[in-house]
Scaffold this motif. Structure first.
Motif, PDB file in Angstrom:
ATOM      1  N   ALA A  30       5.846  -8.317   1.740  1.00  0.00           N
ATOM      2  CA  ALA A  30       5.835  -7.923   0.333  1.00  0.00           C
ATOM      3  C   ALA A  30       5.639  -6.418   0.186  1.00  0.00           C
ATOM      4  N   LEU A  31       4.832  -5.829   1.050  1.00  0.00           N
ATOM      5  CA  LEU A  31       4.620  -4.385   1.003  1.00  0.00           C
ATOM      6  C   LEU A  31       5.889  -3.618   1.353  1.00  0.00           C
ATOM      7  N   ALA A  32       6.728  -4.205   2.194  1.00  0.00           N
ATOM      8  CA  ALA A  32       7.971  -3.555   2.601  1.00  0.00           C
ATOM      9  C   ALA A  32       9.132  -3.834   1.646  1.00  0.00           C
ATOM     10  N   ALA A  33       8.976  -4.824   0.777  1.00  0.00           N
ATOM     11  CA  ALA A  33      10.076  -5.262  -0.095  1.00  0.00           C
ATOM     12  C   ALA A  33      10.240  -4.356  -1.308  1.00  0.00           C
ATOM     13  N   ASP A  34      11.457  -4.351  -1.843  1.00  0.00           N
ATOM     14  CA  ASP A  34      11.740  -3.691  -3.115  1.00  0.00           C
ATOM     15  C   ASP A  34      11.346  -4.635  -4.237  1.00  0.00           C
ATOM     16  N   LEU A  53      -7.262  -6.168   1.881  1.00  0.00           N
ATOM     17  CA  LEU A  53      -6.713  -5.700   0.604  1.00  0.00           C
ATOM     18  C   LEU A  53      -7.298  -4.353   0.180  1.00  0.00           C
ATOM     19  N   PRO A  54      -8.628  -4.163   0.231  1.00  0.00           N
ATOM     20  CA  PRO A  54      -9.154  -2.837  -0.119  1.00  0.00           C
ATOM     21  C   PRO A  54      -8.652  -1.739   0.813  1.00  0.00           C
ATOM     22  N   ASN A  55      -8.512  -2.053   2.095  1.00  0.00           N
ATOM     23  CA  ASN A  55      -8.004  -1.045   3.037  1.00  0.00           C
ATOM     24  C   ASN A  55      -6.560  -0.675   2.729  1.00  0.00           C
ATOM     25  N   LEU A  56      -5.734  -1.664   2.397  1.00  0.00           N
ATOM     26  CA  LEU A  56      -4.345  -1.374   2.042  1.00  0.00           C
ATOM     27  C   LEU A  56      -4.271  -0.557   0.750  1.00  0.00           C
ATOM     28  N   ALA A  57      -5.165  -0.846  -0.190  1.00  0.00           N
ATOM     29  CA  ALA A  57      -5.191  -0.098  -1.442  1.00  0.00           C
ATOM     30  C   ALA A  57      -5.534   1.375  -1.196  1.00  0.00           C
ATOM     31  N   THR A  58      -6.420   1.647  -0.244  1.00  0.00           N
ATOM     32  CA  THR A  58      -6.749   3.049   0.053  1.00  0.00           C
ATOM     33  C   THR A  58      -5.565   3.782   0.667  1.00  0.00           C
ATOM     34  N   LEU A  59      -4.631   3.030   1.234  1.00  0.00           N
ATOM     35  CA  LEU A  59      -3.422   3.627   1.796  1.00  0.00           C
ATOM     36  C   LEU A  59      -2.299   3.766   0.774  1.00  0.00           C
ATOM     37  N   GLY A  60      -2.558   3.303  -0.460  1.00  0.00           N
ATOM     38  CA  GLY A  60      -1.564   3.458  -1.511  1.00  0.00           C
ATOM     39  C   GLY A  60      -0.882   2.182  -1.962  1.00  0.00           C
ATOM     40  N   ALA A  61      -1.234   1.049  -1.385  1.00  0.00           N
ATOM     41  CA  ALA A  61      -0.629  -0.222  -1.801  1.00  0.00           C
ATOM     42  C   ALA A  61      -1.109  -0.573  -3.210  1.00  0.00           C
ATOM     43  N   GLU A  62      -0.205  -1.052  -4.036  1.00  0.00           N
ATOM     44  CA  GLU A  62      -0.547  -1.489  -5.383  1.00  0.00           C
ATOM     45  C   GLU A  62      -0.691  -3.006  -5.352  1.00  0.00           C
ATOM     46  N   ILE A  63      -1.941  -3.477  -5.300  1.00  0.00           N
ATOM     47  CA  ILE A  63      -2.216  -4.911  -5.167  1.00  0.00           C
ATOM     48  C   ILE A  63      -3.131  -5.332  -6.299  1.00  0.00           C
ATOM     49  N   THR A  64      -2.729  -6.379  -7.005  1.00  0.00           N
ATOM     50  CA  THR A  64      -3.593  -6.972  -8.021  1.00  0.00           C
ATOM     51  C   THR A  64      -3.835  -8.424  -7.624  1.00  0.00           C
ATOM     52  N   THR A  65      -5.029  -8.903  -7.898  1.00  0.00           N
ATOM     53  CA  THR A  65      -5.355 -10.286  -7.560  1.00  0.00           C
ATOM     54  C   THR A  65      -5.851 -11.011  -8.794  1.00  0.00           C
ATOM     55  N   THR A  66      -5.656 -12.320  -8.791  1.00  0.00           N
ATOM     56  CA  THR A  66      -6.190 -13.168  -9.835  1.00  0.00           C
ATOM     57  C   THR A  66      -7.004 -14.266  -9.159  1.00  0.00           C
ATOM     58  N   PRO A  67      -8.112 -14.680  -9.776  1.00  0.00           N
ATOM     59  CA  PRO A  67      -8.925 -15.724  -9.157  1.00  0.00           C
ATOM     60  C   PRO A  67      -8.147 -17.024  -9.019  1.00  0.00           C
ATOM     61  N   GLY A  68      -8.476 -17.779  -8.006  1.00  0.00           N
ATOM     62  CA  GLY A  68      -7.828 -19.071  -7.793  1.00  0.00           C
ATOM     63  C   GLY A  68      -7.934 -19.508  -6.364  1.00  0.00           C
ATOM     64  N   GLY A  69      -7.519 -20.698  -6.110  1.00  0.00           N
ATOM     65  CA  GLY A  69      -7.563 -21.254  -4.762  1.00  0.00           C
ATOM     66  C   GLY A  69      -8.831 -22.056  -4.551  1.00  0.00           C
ATOM     67  N   PRO A  70      -8.914 -22.750  -3.437  1.00  0.00           N
ATOM     68  CA  PRO A  70     -10.090 -23.571  -3.157  1.00  0.00           C
ATOM     69  C   PRO A  70     -11.333 -22.751  -2.901  1.00  0.00           C
TER      70      PRO A  70
END
Length: 70
Positions: A30-34, A53-70
């Protein structure tokens, strides 16, 4: 050393991961995709990669999360 070249560009998509390896691979793709991607099953990252996720964000990744899952 290994060189890898795929047949074309990746495009964002809605996908679902069923284990920790799959969610990590989908996140990297997903990080490599358009365009944006939606990954269901991100809760698997808590099993060992909760800092990813926090480490990728410090590198410039735009990641948003929503609560969910078990």
């Amino acid at each position: 050393m290994i060189g890898v070249r795929g047949p074309g560009r990746l495009h964002g998509a809605a996908v679902e991961a069923r284990d920790i390896r799959a969610v990590t691979a989908l996140l990297i793709a997903a990080l490599a995709a358009d365009g944006p991607s939606t990954i269901r099953g991100m809760f698997h990252l808590r099993r060992g990669y909760d800092h990813l996720l926090p480490n990728l964000a410090t590198l410039g990744a735009e990641i948003t999360t929503t609560p969910g899952g078990p």
